[in-house]
Design an enzyme around this catalytic site. Structure first.
Site, short mmCIF file in Angstrom:
data_model
loop_
_atom_site.label_atom_id
_atom_site.label_comp_id
_atom_site.label_asym_id
_atom_site.label_seq_id
_atom_site.Cartn_x
_atom_site.Cartn_y
_atom_site.Cartn_z
CB ILE A 124 -1.11 5.04 -6.39
CG1 ILE A 124 0.28 5.34 -5.81
CG2 ILE A 124 -2.01 4.49 -5.31
CD1 ILE A 124 0.26 6.39 -4.67
CB SER A 125 2.69 1.11 -8.43
OG SER A 125 2.47 1.47 -9.77
CD GLN A 126 2.82 -4.83 -3.85
OE1 GLN A 126 2.59 -5.32 -4.95
NE2 GLN A 126 3.30 -5.52 -2.84
#
Ligand SMILES: C[S@@+](CC[C@H](N)C(=O)[O-])C[C@H]1O[C@@H](n2cnc3c(N)ncnc32)[C@H](O)[C@@H]1O
Length: 235
Positions: free
Chosen positions: A83-85
């Site tokens: 899951i992206s930053q």
């Protein structure tokens, strides 16, 4: 007299019901702190920040890293994916200029978090994930949490989503050396596409493509980033 008794009873009911109604989500303050950090790092778009203040990121990460859900970093979601930053999610959403009623194509559903943020803004989101178990899990989670504006499917983003095209905006959340041409074709005139571009093991940059009214595209490099690779594309 009878009316007074009813009114008193009603008052007591409201007083009794209140604590449960106003109980705050225990993650709300961590989420606010995360969004404050993103705002202080330069993201200004109020629609993006408001959406990220309400989407429960902890629901989108595996149980063993849930305590880290509101830190500003990517997290593993299984199948070697992430899951992206949060800052990058916010930055990309801001660059899309996501607004209510826009039709947005996302390539790389992953956990479903980015799709949920766009849905809360009021976009109709079409999101594609190549790892089938991730697509299934994200679709089920988004449905359970009530994000009915999100249409999720398993597939290869290199093929686009022709039945739903054209889109007001396209967001790609995995990196490739080049932007898949079909995604530019499926972008409406006046639309914006954001994607990390670069080699798997080298420097990648977020690229913004704007398509003019006559269909001509212009391209800008925004930010150095590090994303998982966009796979697939072979037919
Ligand atoms: C950084 S993760 C996405 C994060 C996601 N947007 C979120 O909010 O959790 C990138 C995702 O892109 C997916 N992916 C890679 N290549 C793809 C392709 N050709 N089509 C669709 N999804 C792809 C990966 O499996 C991975 O789940």
């Amino acid at each position: 007299m009878r009316g007074r008794v009813v009114l008193l009873a009603l008052g007591a009911l409201i007083v009794c019901a209140r604590p449960a109604e106003v109980q705050e989500d225990p993650n709300a303050s961590a989420r606010r702190a995360m969004v404050d950090l993103i705002a202080s790092a330069g993201v200004r778009d109020s629609a993006t920040l408001a959406a990220m203040r309400v989407v429960p990121r902890h629901e989108f990460v595996p149980a063993d890293v849930r305590n880290l859900a509101y830190g500003d970093h990517p997290l593993p979601i299984g199948y070697e994916q992430t899951i992206s930053q949060p800052y990058v999610v916010a930055f990309m959403t801001e660059q899309l200029r996501a607004r209510p009623g826009m039709k947005v194509l996302e390539i790389g559903t992953g956990s479903g978090y980015q799709a949920a943020v766009l849905a809360v803004i009021g976009c109709d989101v079409y999101t594609i994930e190549i790892v089938e178990p991730l697509a299934t899990a994200a679709g089920a989670l988004l449905a359970r949490l009530g994000y009915t504006r999100v249409h999720a499917r398993a597939g290869d983003g290199y093929q686009g989503w022709p039945e739903a095209a054209p889109f007001d905006a396209v967001i790609v959340t995995a990196a490739a050396p080049e932007i898949p041409p079909v995604l530019l074709e499926e972008l409406k005139p006046g639309g914006r596409l954001v994607m990390p571009v670069g080699p798997q093991d080298g420097m990648q940059y977020l690229v913004l493509v704007e398509k003019g009214a006559a269909g001509k595209t212009t391209r800008r490099t925004l930010l150095p980033v590090r994303f998982v690779p966009l796979v697939g594309g072979k037919r």
